[in-house]
Enzyme design. Structure first.
Site, PDB file in Angstrom:
ATOM      1  N   ASN A 120      -3.919   5.882  -1.976  1.00 48.01           N
ATOM      2  CA  ASN A 120      -3.643   5.996  -0.532  1.00 48.01           C
ATOM      3  C   ASN A 120      -3.056   7.353  -0.154  1.00 48.01           C
ATOM      4  O   ASN A 120      -3.207   7.798   0.979  1.00 48.01           O
ATOM      5  CB  ASN A 120      -2.729   4.867  -0.067  1.00 48.01           C
ATOM      6  N   SER A 153       0.823  -1.221   0.000  1.00 49.70           N
ATOM      7  CA  SER A 153       0.000   0.000   0.000  1.00 49.70           C
ATOM      8  C   SER A 153       0.850   1.260   0.000  1.00 49.70           C
ATOM      9  O   SER A 153       0.325   2.357  -0.198  1.00 49.70           O
ATOM     10  CB  SER A 153      -0.870   0.032   1.259  1.00 49.70           C
ATOM     11  N   GLU A 168      -3.655  -0.257  -9.411  1.00 50.81           N
ATOM     12  CA  GLU A 168      -2.570   0.717  -9.619  1.00 50.81           C
ATOM     13  C   GLU A 168      -1.322  -0.088  -9.962  1.00 50.81           C
ATOM     14  O   GLU A 168      -0.953  -0.990  -9.191  1.00 50.81           O
ATOM     15  CB  GLU A 168      -2.279   1.494  -8.325  1.00 50.81           C
ATOM     16  N   HIS A 197      -1.002  -2.934  -7.176  1.00 45.32           N
ATOM     17  CA  HIS A 197      -1.764  -2.561  -5.975  1.00 45.32           C
ATOM     18  C   HIS A 197      -3.256  -2.716  -6.233  1.00 45.32           C
ATOM     19  O   HIS A 197      -3.854  -1.924  -6.963  1.00 45.32           O
ATOM     20  CB  HIS A 197      -1.406  -1.117  -5.583  1.00 45.32           C
TER      21      HIS A 197
END
Ligand code: CAA
Ligand code: NAD
Length: 283
Positions: free
Chosen positions: A190, A119, A152, A140
Site C-alpha cells: 500500500n 491496510s 504481508e 495483511h
C-alpha cells in the site's frame, strides 16, 4: 504454536475471503460480524463463492460441504474463548480497532494470538492496547483473498518470534506467499499503491482524462489487470481514504494528501463496488 481454530471478525469483502480460504485449508473457523443480518449476508456470499468453484470443477461437492461444516457464526465476542488465532478484518478505523483489541484481550485465553488485516494502521499501537503485546501481529491479505497470492506479515515492535513464526506458518497453510514488512504506515504494497491510486484520482479531478480513458490508458499502457479507478472502486473508497489519512498523519508529507474528490465521494457514501457506486455505477 499449533493452530486449529481461527476466529475472523468483520466479514466484509476481506473477512469473507479469509473465512473461505481458512475453512478450505481445514481450520475450524468462527466468523463474526456486527449483527445476525450481516452474518447472514456474508454466509450467503461464501456459499455462493464455493458453489462457483464446484461449478468450475475446482472443488468437489464433498470438499464444499466439509468447508461449510467448518464455519460457525456468532455475534458475540465471548464465543472467541478457545480460538488459537483471531484475524480482525473490520472497517479501517483506528478507534474501532483499538476498542475491539481491548475487548478481545479481556475475553480470550492467554494462548490466543491477535492478528489484524489492517491496510495501514500501526500494529505496534494495536499491540500496546492489550496485555499480550508480544502476541499481536499484522496479517495483511489482498483483495480478492482467494485469488491473490500474497500475505504481508507485519511484526509490531513487541511481537515475539513464536507469534511471527506461527503467522508465517498459517499464511503458508492458507496457500499464500509470505513477505515480512516493518510496521511502517501502509507497509510495503500500500505504500507503493496508494500514491498511484491517489494520483489517478487527481488526474480525473483535473480533467486530464475521463474515468474510462484513465483506466483504459493504464490497462493498455502498463498491462495492469484493472484500471486504477476500477481498482479504487474494487478496494473501497472509504478504505483508501482511511489509508491515505493514516499515511499523511504518520509521515507528515503532503505527497500523501488525499485528493479532495476522494474525500467528497466518501462523504457522499460512494464507497465503490460494495455499495453500487464509486467512480462507476454498478447494478
Ligand atoms: N473472489 C474470489 N474469486 C474471484 C473474485 C472474487 N471477488 N474475483 C475474481 N475471482 C476469480 C475468478 O473466479 C477467476 O477464477 P478462475 O480463473 O478460477 O475462473 C479469476 O479470479 C479471474 O477472474 P475473472 O476472469 O472474472 O476476471 P479477471 O481476469 O479480470 O480477474 C481480478 C479479476 C483477479 C480481480 C483481476 O482483475 C485483478 O487481479 N485485479 C487487481 C486486484 C488487485 O490489485 N488487488 C489488490 C488490491 S490492494 C489490496 O488488497 C490491499 C489493501 O490493503 C487495499
Ligand atoms: P468492508 O467494509 O467490506 O467490511 C468490513 C466489515 O466489518 C463489515 O462487514 C462491517 O459490518 C464489519 N464490522 C465493522 N465493525 C465491526 C465490529 N466492531 N465487529 C464486527 N464486525 C464489524 O471492508 P473490507 O474491504 O473487508 O476491509 C476490512 C479490513 O481489511 C480493513 O482494515 C481494510 O483496510 C483491510 N483490507 C482491505 C482490503 C481491500 O481491498 N478492501 C485489502 C486488504 C486489507
Amino acid at each position: 504454536m499449533s493452530i486449529q481454530k481461527i476466529g475472523v471478525i468483520g466479514i466484509g469483502q476481506m473477512g469473507s475471503g479469509i473465512v473461505q480460504i481458512a475453512a478450505l485449508a481445514g481450520f475450524e473457523v468462527l466468523a463474526c460480524d456486527q449483527t445476525e443480518g450481516h452474518n447472514k449476508k456474508a454466509q450467503v456470499f461464501i456459499e455462493k463463492q464455493l458453489g462457483k468453484l464446484v461449478e468450475k470443477g475446482k472443488l468437489t461437492g464433498e470438499a464444499q460441504s466439509a468447508a461449510l461444516a467448518k464455519i460457525k457464526w456468532t455475534n458475540n465476542l465471548s464465543d472467541f474463548v478457545g480460538t488459537d488465532l483471531i484475524i480482525e478484518a473490520i472497517t479501517e478505523n483506528v478507534a474501532a480497532k483499538h476498542e475491539l483489541f481491548i475487548q478481545l484481550d479481556k475475553t480470550c485465553e492467554a494462548k490466543t494470538i491477535l492478528a489484524t488485516n489492517t491496510s495501514s494502521i500501526s500494529v505496534t499501537g494495536l499491540a500496546a492496547v492489550t496485555k499480550r503485546p508480544h502476541q499481536v501481529i499484522g496479517m495483511h491479505f489482498f483483495n480478492p483473498v482467494p485469488v491473490m497470492k500474497l500475505l504481508e506479515v507485519i511484526r509490531a515492535v513487541q511481537t515475539d518470534d513464536a507469534t511471527y513464526q506461527t503467522a508465517v506458518a498459517v499464511g503458508e497453510k492458507l496457500g499464500k506467499s509470505v513477505v515480512t514488512a516493518k510496521d511502517s504506515a501502509a507497509f510495503i504494497v500500500n505504500r507503493t499503491l496508494l500514491p498511484f491510486l491517489n494520483e489517478a484520482i487527481f488526474t480525473l479531478y483535473e480533467s486530464v482524462g475521463t474515468a474510462e480513458d484513465i483506466d483504459k490508458a493504464v490497462k493498455l499502457g502498463l498491462n495492469h489487470p484493472m484500471g486504477p479507478l476500477e481498482l479504487c472502486d474494487f478496494v473501497g473508497l472509504d478504505t483508501l481514504l482511511a489509508v491515505l489519512d493514516v499515511m499523511y498523519k504518520e509521515f507528515g508529507d503532503t505527497k500523501y494528501r488525499a485528493c479532495p474528490m476522494l474525500r467528497k465521494y466518501v462523504e457522499a457514501g460512494w464507497y465503490g463496488r460494495k455499495v453500487g457506486r464509486g467512480f462507476y455505477k454498478y447494478s
